[in-house]
Design an enzyme around this catalytic site. Structure first.
Site, short mmCIF file in Angstrom:
data_model
loop_
_atom_site.label_atom_id
_atom_site.label_comp_id
_atom_site.label_asym_id
_atom_site.label_seq_id
_atom_site.Cartn_x
_atom_site.Cartn_y
_atom_site.Cartn_z
CG ASN A 1 -3.35 5.30 -6.04
OD1 ASN A 1 -3.21 4.99 -4.76
ND2 ASN A 1 -4.22 4.73 -6.56
CG ASP B 1 7.44 4.69 -10.77
OD1 ASP B 1 8.27 4.62 -9.68
OD2 ASP B 1 7.61 5.48 -11.79
CB SER C 1 -5.13 -0.35 -0.45
OG SER C 1 -4.14 -1.40 -0.17
CB ALA D 1 -1.67 2.93 -8.75
CG ASN E 1 -2.78 -5.50 0.90
OD1 ASN E 1 -3.24 -6.56 1.46
ND2 ASN E 1 -2.37 -4.95 -0.37
N GLY F 1 1.01 -3.03 1.83
CA GLY F 1 0.44 -2.26 2.82
C GLY F 1 0.78 -0.61 2.63
#
Length: 363
Positions: free
Chosen positions: A139, A64, A173, A61, A175, A113
């Protein structure tokens, strides 16, 4: 052929802003006629969370994000593609610049982000290509300003489960402020329960049970990992992806952008992500399969993930420096490693060296 073209184009690509180069690459892959890759050696065939993969090498992930180039990516020879992260509502992500190459380290720092065109745009693209085949995962992420982030994952699971081969709950993540807090055991338990219930609700109408995976960070302590795996096992999740980018900055980094904030991916992530993969495999005790990601840039690093406990592997950042020919190079190398080990399937070597790798040996 494709490797030669990348070698010629790479100096020009790397003169562009990193995000612009990324967008142009995705657009080119989406616009070009999809290739039909050569059939994979049967030794690479892999079964995981109820799906049959022609080979265990996937596109991670982040490449794209908006599901624009799925068929082009599959045409490069990937055994599966994961698109996203996708958020329920469109959001622009963080201000630019937000992607930085570290060529000396073969690494990338990003602080996108979770920029996303939103759930409905991605759903439309998935629906339009659904009959073309290939294994495609999505995702899932939460909107930055959401008042109930767990609800965001349920909304996404309900909407996208009928259109995807698997879903990934991404709470790792670095971010999106506060997102990694969802890895805490109590918060994660509630989130996973709601996402699975939404997946099951969607499946009642279609008769299809879409596997749900959990993606974790490499920066966890072992007690934190204990809690996460306990939730995953208790809730009977279908698999885990280990791991996302890291907020750590190894002393070995040389790139001029090493001080930028965001998640670090690429070669410097390999050792820490592979050790946490091995530790996860030890705790999972074969209750579900794992996907290894982080620093895969060769057949040897992909094989190390498998030896650590990964049934499948993913990469993305390495293609920034080595190009799309890396896909076939990794697959060819895995076939060679399996034959060298006397295995009839690459899957027979999953977890072979888990204990040593967890100790930091054999990498």
């Amino acid at each position: 052929m494709i490797g030669s073209l990348f070698s010629l184009a790479r100096p020009l690509i790397h003169r562009l802003d990193a995000e612009m180069a990324h967008r142009l690459t995705v657009a080119a892959l989406a616009a070009a006629p999809a290739l039909k890759p050569a059939a994979d050696d049967p030794i690479l065939a892999t079964e995981a969370f109820g799906l049959s993969f022609p080979n265990p090498v996937g596109l991670a992930a982040g490449f794209d994000k908006h599901a624009e180039a799925i068929d082009g990516a599959l045409g490069l020879g990937f055994g599966f593609v994961e698109v996203g992260g996708v958020t329920p509502l469109p959001q622009p992500g963080n201000p630019r610049p937000r992607v930085f190459r570290l060529p000396e380290d073969e690494a990338v720092i990003n602080r996108y982000g979770l920029n996303s065109e939103g759930m409905e745009a991605v759903a439309a693209r998935l629906a339009a290509r659904r009959k073309r085949g290939g294994i495609v995962g999505v995702n899932l992420g939460a909107n930055k300003d959401s008042a109930d982030r767990a609800a965001d994952y349920a909304i996404l699971a309900r909407r996208l489960a009928p259109l995807a081969d698997f879903l990934t709950v991404n709470v790792s993540s670095p971010n999106t402020p506060g997102l990694r807090d969802l890895q805490a055991e109590s918060a994660l338990d509630d989130l996973i329960a709601r996402a699975l219930a939404a997946r099951d609700e969607a499946g009642q109408a279609t008769g299809h049970r879409t596997p749900v995976l959990l993606k974790i960070a490499p920066d966890l302590t072992l007690p934190e990992l204990d809690g996460i795996v306990a939730v995953a096992r208790r809730r009977a999740i279908d698999g885990m992806i280990v791991s996302n980018t890291t907020v750590a900055r190894p002393d070995s980094l040389r790139g001029a952008s090493r001080g930028e904030t965001g998640g670090l991916s690429g070669r410097p992530l390999f050792t820490s992500s592979t050790r946490i993969l091995a530790e996860t495999y030890r705790r999972v005790e074969a209750q579900f399969p794992l996907v290894g990601v982080g620093g895969v840039d060769s057949a040897s690093t992909a094989f190390a993930k498998i030896r650590a406990g990964a049934s499948l592997v993913q990469f993305y950042s390495a293609m920034v420096f080595k190009g799309p020919a890396l896909v076939s190079e990794v697959k060819t190398g895995l076939v060679r490693e399996a034959r060298r080990a006397g295995a009839s399937r690459i899957a027979d070597l999953v977890g072979r060296d888990t204990e040593a790798i967890a100790r930091g040996e054999g990498l």
